[in-house]
Design a protein around this motif. Structure first.
Motif, short mmCIF file in Angstrom:
data_model
loop_
_atom_site.label_atom_id
_atom_site.label_comp_id
_atom_site.label_asym_id
_atom_site.label_seq_id
_atom_site.Cartn_x
_atom_site.Cartn_y
_atom_site.Cartn_z
N THR A 259 -16.25 -6.60 13.48
CA THR A 259 -16.40 -7.94 13.04
C THR A 259 -14.94 -8.75 12.96
O THR A 259 -14.99 -9.89 12.60
CB THR A 259 -16.97 -8.03 11.54
OG1 THR A 259 -16.05 -7.20 10.70
CG2 THR A 259 -18.41 -7.10 11.60
N CYS A 260 -14.02 -7.96 13.06
CA CYS A 260 -12.57 -8.36 13.03
C CYS A 260 -12.30 -9.09 11.42
O CYS A 260 -11.60 -10.01 11.15
CB CYS A 260 -12.51 -9.63 13.99
SG CYS A 260 -12.33 -8.99 15.59
N SER A 261 -13.01 -8.57 10.53
CA SER A 261 -12.63 -8.86 9.15
C SER A 261 -12.13 -8.02 8.68
O SER A 261 -11.88 -6.61 8.68
CB SER A 261 -14.04 -9.17 8.45
OG SER A 261 -14.79 -7.83 8.55
N SER A 262 -11.32 -8.22 7.52
CA SER A 262 -10.56 -7.46 6.46
C SER A 262 -10.69 -7.77 4.96
O SER A 262 -11.17 -8.71 4.77
CB SER A 262 -9.02 -7.84 6.73
OG SER A 262 -8.62 -9.04 6.58
N ASN A 263 -10.47 -6.77 4.37
CA ASN A 263 -10.52 -6.68 2.79
C ASN A 263 -9.56 -5.87 2.08
O ASN A 263 -9.34 -4.90 2.59
CB ASN A 263 -12.10 -6.33 2.10
CG ASN A 263 -12.30 -6.67 1.04
OD1 ASN A 263 -11.62 -7.65 0.42
ND2 ASN A 263 -13.24 -5.80 0.29
N VAL A 264 -8.89 -6.41 0.84
CA VAL A 264 -7.98 -5.70 0.25
C VAL A 264 -8.74 -5.13 -0.91
O VAL A 264 -9.26 -5.90 -1.84
CB VAL A 264 -6.83 -6.86 0.02
CG1 VAL A 264 -5.76 -5.84 -0.97
CG2 VAL A 264 -5.83 -6.93 0.98
N LEU A 265 -8.45 -3.75 -1.20
CA LEU A 265 -9.05 -3.02 -2.11
C LEU A 265 -8.10 -2.36 -3.08
O LEU A 265 -6.75 -2.26 -2.60
CB LEU A 265 -10.17 -2.04 -1.56
CG LEU A 265 -11.10 -2.51 -0.58
CD1 LEU A 265 -11.91 -1.20 -0.18
CD2 LEU A 265 -11.95 -3.33 -1.26
N HIS A 266 -8.61 -1.86 -4.16
CA HIS A 266 -7.69 -1.09 -5.07
C HIS A 266 -8.13 0.33 -5.22
O HIS A 266 -8.85 0.63 -6.22
CB HIS A 266 -7.25 -1.71 -6.30
CG HIS A 266 -6.36 -2.87 -6.20
ND1 HIS A 266 -7.22 -4.20 -5.82
CD2 HIS A 266 -5.11 -3.30 -6.25
CE1 HIS A 266 -6.12 -5.01 -5.87
NE2 HIS A 266 -5.05 -4.62 -6.15
N PRO A 267 -7.92 1.20 -4.42
CA PRO A 267 -8.61 2.59 -4.43
C PRO A 267 -7.83 3.63 -5.34
O PRO A 267 -6.76 3.49 -6.00
CB PRO A 267 -8.52 3.17 -2.94
CG PRO A 267 -7.26 2.59 -2.46
CD PRO A 267 -7.03 1.17 -3.10
N HIS A 268 -8.47 4.75 -5.50
CA HIS A 268 -7.99 5.71 -6.30
C HIS A 268 -7.07 6.45 -5.36
O HIS A 268 -7.44 7.16 -4.20
CB HIS A 268 -9.15 6.83 -6.65
CG HIS A 268 -10.13 6.15 -7.66
ND1 HIS A 268 -9.85 6.36 -9.04
CD2 HIS A 268 -11.29 5.56 -7.53
CE1 HIS A 268 -10.88 5.75 -9.74
NE2 HIS A 268 -11.66 5.16 -8.83
N ILE A 269 -5.77 6.42 -5.62
CA ILE A 269 -4.85 6.86 -4.74
C ILE A 269 -4.99 8.45 -4.39
O ILE A 269 -4.70 8.99 -3.15
CB ILE A 269 -3.37 6.58 -5.23
CG1 ILE A 269 -2.94 5.08 -5.26
CG2 ILE A 269 -2.35 7.30 -4.20
CD1 ILE A 269 -3.17 4.50 -3.64
N GLN A 270 -5.64 9.10 -5.54
CA GLN A 270 -5.50 10.51 -5.21
C GLN A 270 -6.56 10.80 -4.26
O GLN A 270 -6.66 11.99 -3.80
CB GLN A 270 -6.09 11.43 -6.84
CG GLN A 270 -5.02 10.99 -7.90
CD GLN A 270 -5.17 9.83 -8.43
OE1 GLN A 270 -5.55 8.73 -8.10
NE2 GLN A 270 -4.53 9.74 -9.91
N ASP A 271 -7.74 9.93 -4.34
CA ASP A 271 -8.48 10.06 -3.33
C ASP A 271 -8.15 10.09 -1.94
O ASP A 271 -8.42 10.71 -1.05
CB ASP A 271 -9.84 8.97 -3.46
CG ASP A 271 -10.67 9.22 -4.64
OD1 ASP A 271 -10.36 10.17 -5.39
OD2 ASP A 271 -11.51 8.47 -5.14
#
Length: 284
Positions: free
Chosen positions: A234-246
């Motif tokens: 889709t050429c779409s993007s999203n900025v997330l805040h994940p669990h870095i340990q994961d």
């Protein structure tokens, strides 16, 4: 018989010159007429003599050699039937990356390149010529020069890698994966870019990186603990805040399943272990 079929068949036959092969590589990665090219690749595969049999592993490797691909060094017999049928799905992404690496990066043309492929179920750490450390996950291909020359330090990734980049403000460090690239001066980040997955993700652990994607027409600067997810379809993007340990768990031999589908879970398990999971969603 389509023109795309004729071109690909001639290319894989091995009879073409280097100049002709360069033209074919560039033609393959051009977005124009991509459905016709994929259909032609499938037709060439189906018509080839490398059919699934008791020597399927060697058949697949032969086909990869003719197509200038890099097959996994170890694949169990049980995994081969599915890999054979999925071969065409991998051809276009592999062509895209290798063509970009071989023919569009002019400053590395005369520099000897190192290609390192990590088998399924394995992990490996590499120290690059500039002293940067890269930790590679299973099923990952990394291409890098024996010596960095020029203004940029550029490597090519297909799979997943965690990069600890040695700081050098005069020579930015660039990781390319298809039309997706990450530029860093000195930092730690994780990239997941497997060719058979729709999404490419970059997670910044420390420092700052510039992420360019969608033909480098879009760009995002990430801060620590931010993750950019880019969908190739889709050429779409999203900025997330994940669990870095994961994100970094795979480096410690762990797998964390959080908000994942069963298909995604089985895919990760098959990378870590030399087994195939056969299942039917209708029966679950």
């Amino acid at each position: 018989m389509s023109n795309a079929y004729k071109i690909i068949h001639y290319f894989i036959s091995g009879a073409s010159s280097r100049e002709m092969k360069e033209k074919v590589w560039k033609w393959l990665i051009d977005s124009h007429g991509q459905p016709e090219k994929e259909a032609a690749l499938k037709q060439v595969w189906d018509e080839s003599s490398y059919k699934a049999d008791q020597s399927t592993a060697e058949s697949y490797r032969n086909f990869c050699r003719k197509a200038a691909l890099v097959p996994p060094s170890k694949i169990t017999h049980n995994r081969f039937y599915r890999i054979i049928r999925a071969a065409v799905v991998l051809l276009i992404p592999l062509f895209s990356m290798l063509a970009a690496y071989l023919y569009t990066d002019t400053y590395t043309k005369n520099i000897e390149q190192v290609e390192y492929l990590v088998p399924q179920g394995k992990k490996h750490e590499i120290i690059l010529p500039d002293g940067s450390h890269v930790y590679l996950n299973a099923g990952t291909l990394l291409v890098y020069p024996k010596k960095f020359i020029g203004k940029m330090r550029t490597v090519y990734l297909m799979g997943e890698g965690n990069f600890h980049v040695k700081k050098d403000q005069k020579h930015p460090f660039i990781v390319k994966a298809s039309d997706f690239q990450v530029t860093a001066l000195g930092t730690e980040f994780n990239i997941t870019a497997y060719p058979n997955e729709e999404e490419i993700t970059t997670t910044l652990i420390s420092g700052k990186v510039l992420v360019e994607y969608n033909g480098q027409s879009d760009r995002t600067i990430l801060e620590p603990n931010e993750q950019l997810v880019y969908n190739k379809q889709t050429c779409s993007s999203n900025v997330l805040h994940p669990h870095i340990q994961d994100v970094t768990a795979w480096q410690h031999g762990e797998i964390v399943f959080r908000s994942m589908t069963l298909d995604e879970i089985f895919t990760q398990l098959e990378r870590k272990y030399p087994y195939s999971f056969i299942y039917s969603f209708h029966s679950l």
